[in-house]
Design a protein around this motif. Structure first.
Motif, mmCIF file in Angstrom:
data_model
loop_
_atom_site.group_PDB
_atom_site.id
_atom_site.type_symbol
_atom_site.label_atom_id
_atom_site.label_comp_id
_atom_site.label_asym_id
_atom_site.label_seq_id
_atom_site.Cartn_x
_atom_site.Cartn_y
_atom_site.Cartn_z
ATOM 1 N N PHE A 165 0.831 -1.204 0.000
ATOM 2 C CA PHE A 165 0.000 0.000 0.000
ATOM 3 C C PHE A 165 0.865 1.255 0.000
ATOM 4 O O PHE A 165 0.625 2.199 -0.769
ATOM 5 N N ASN A 166 1.878 1.283 0.862
ATOM 6 C CA ASN A 166 2.779 2.443 0.924
ATOM 7 C C ASN A 166 3.515 2.647 -0.398
ATOM 8 O O ASN A 166 3.622 3.771 -0.903
ATOM 9 N N SER A 167 4.040 1.570 -0.962
ATOM 10 C CA SER A 167 4.827 1.676 -2.185
ATOM 11 C C SER A 167 3.967 2.133 -3.368
ATOM 12 O O SER A 167 4.399 2.949 -4.185
ATOM 13 N N LEU A 168 2.760 1.614 -3.448
ATOM 14 C CA LEU A 168 1.861 2.022 -4.530
ATOM 15 C C LEU A 168 1.492 3.492 -4.417
ATOM 16 O O LEU A 168 1.339 4.193 -5.441
ATOM 17 N N ASN A 169 1.356 3.966 -3.192
ATOM 18 C CA ASN A 169 1.105 5.404 -3.005
ATOM 19 C C ASN A 169 2.255 6.238 -3.559
ATOM 20 O O ASN A 169 2.047 7.277 -4.207
ATOM 21 N N ASN A 170 3.471 5.789 -3.299
ATOM 22 C CA ASN A 170 4.646 6.507 -3.794
ATOM 23 C C ASN A 170 4.675 6.527 -5.327
ATOM 24 O O ASN A 170 4.918 7.560 -5.955
ATOM 25 N N ILE A 171 4.432 5.364 -5.921
ATOM 26 C CA ILE A 171 4.463 5.268 -7.384
ATOM 27 C C ILE A 171 3.331 6.074 -8.005
ATOM 28 O O ILE A 171 3.498 6.733 -9.039
ATOM 29 N N TYR A 172 2.164 6.039 -7.351
ATOM 30 C CA TYR A 172 1.031 6.830 -7.839
ATOM 31 C C TYR A 172 1.397 8.305 -7.909
ATOM 32 O O TYR A 172 1.069 9.014 -8.873
ATOM 33 N N SER A 173 2.100 8.778 -6.883
ATOM 34 C CA SER A 173 2.516 10.173 -6.847
ATOM 35 C C SER A 173 3.461 10.499 -7.992
ATOM 36 O O SER A 173 3.339 11.549 -8.649
ATOM 37 N N LEU A 174 4.398 9.597 -8.286
ATOM 38 C CA LEU A 174 5.334 9.823 -9.383
ATOM 39 C C LEU A 174 4.638 9.807 -10.739
ATOM 40 O O LEU A 174 4.937 10.627 -11.620
ATOM 41 N N VAL A 175 3.726 8.855 -10.916
ATOM 42 C CA VAL A 175 2.983 8.773 -12.174
ATOM 43 C C VAL A 175 2.130 10.021 -12.372
ATOM 44 O O VAL A 175 2.026 10.575 -13.471
#
Length: 338
Positions: A165-175
């Motif tokens: 969940f944490n990692s996907l949040n980070n990637i979502y922000s970058l995308v």
């Protein structure tokens, strides 16, 4: 080992009975053993083990005291039957000699032998209870170990989705920002997921793998931080192959990234294992704008796991200050790591 203790108690009891018989014979009689010494020993032996293997297991019930009283008199009755059969039936038929006067009723014989049989029945019942207690304790230990295993598996399973969940949040922000770092972040996450999926299946992994996981996680997080040089990492590992439960340190780092302030601040992470005492220290600054209901779930899981895995072998100090969060953990590794 426990079975040997029970066997030792049996041997000790019968040696005591034999020794007592010899002392009594030496004090009160100058002669050797007679036939009655043999018959009463035989009655004791038979009564003892019939009570031990058959009567006590069927009548022992701590919730029904009256059943234990009945069981006691059943044990006495069996002893009396054995002694009566040997001394008043078999012995007269073989030798013409009997212990009691001819015509003695069984009721009188039973009453007169309550005293002689009580010790045998009492000791037999208590030895059975001791064996029963050891068995219960052994089963309880097995259940506790199984419960610990199930609990650890559940806790580790809880940690993994939290990390995703944490990692996907980070990637979502970058995308969302159309950052060139998005593709490397996805690749990094793929590596971490393969790593975590493989190692979470194990009970333990080497310390260097756990630290390598943390370093990969930090590498992923650095992609979204403007000042990655503020992430200070000090590592001094002398025993990289020491075993540790997987995902035991990672939640602290996850928590720092999830709730930390990285606008113009970073954190300090120190890991060492001098004298086989793992020292994990993490100091980060809190971002008060990043609050959610899931805060601290991973850390609470780690606390439970530490209590299960390293009881009285760890020290965990957490300082949750207004603007700072400090974790200071020490684990004394068990001897099997030697």
């Amino acid at each position: 080992m426990k079975h040997k203790q029970v066997l030792f108690l049996h041997i000790f009891y019968w040696l005591l009975i034999i020794f007592n018989g010899l002392i009594v014979r030496m004090i009160y009689s100058k002669g050797g053993l007679d036939i009655l010494d043999v018959t009463i020993f035989l009655a004791n032996f038979l009564g003892f083990y019939v009570n031990y293997f058959f009567v006590a297991p069927r009548f022992f019930n701590p919730n029904r005291f009256y059943l234990m009283i009945i069981g006691f008199f059943v044990g006495v009755f069996i002893f009396v039957v054995f002694r009566y059969s040997i001394e008043e039936v078999l012995l007269p038929a073989l030798t013409g000699f009997r212990n009691y006067a001819e015509g003695t009723t069984f009721l009188y014989y039973f009453y007169d032998n309550i005293y002689y049989s009580s010790l045998t029945v009492f000791v037999s019942t208590n030895l059975w209870f001791f064996k029963y207690y050891l068995k219960v304790e052994e089963e309880k230990s097995v259940l506790i170990e199984e419960r610990k295993y199930a609990q650890l598996q559940a806790l580790k399973t809880q940690i993994n989705p939290h990390f995703i969940f944490n990692s996907l949040n980070n990637i979502y922000s970058l995308v969302y920002q159309n950052s060139d770092a998005a593709l490397p972040a996805i690749e990094k996450l793929s590596e971490l997921l393969r790593y975590s999926t493989k190692d979470l299946e194990k009970d333990v992994i080497s310390l260097d793998k756990e630290i390598g996981y943390i370093e990969s996680l930090i590498g992923l997080e650095k992609l979204r931080i403007k000042n990655p040089e503020l992430l200070v990492i000090e590592k001094n590992i002398n025993h990289p192959k020491i075993n540790i439960s997987p995902m035991l340190l990672v939640p602290f780092v996850e928590n720092a990234f999830k709730h930390g302030d990285f606008r113009d601040k970073g954190f300090v992470l120190k890991v060492s294992d001098d004298n086989k005492v793992l020292h994990f220290y993490l100091h980060n600054f809190k971002n008060h704008k990043m609050k959610d209901s899931a805060s601290g779930i991973g850390i609470e899981n780690v606390k439970k796991r530490l209590e299960i895995l390293y009881p009285k072998k760890h020290e965990l100090y957490i300082k949750d200050l207004e603007s700072e969060f400090i974790v200071d953990l020490r684990i004394i590794f068990p001897y099997e790591n030697d």
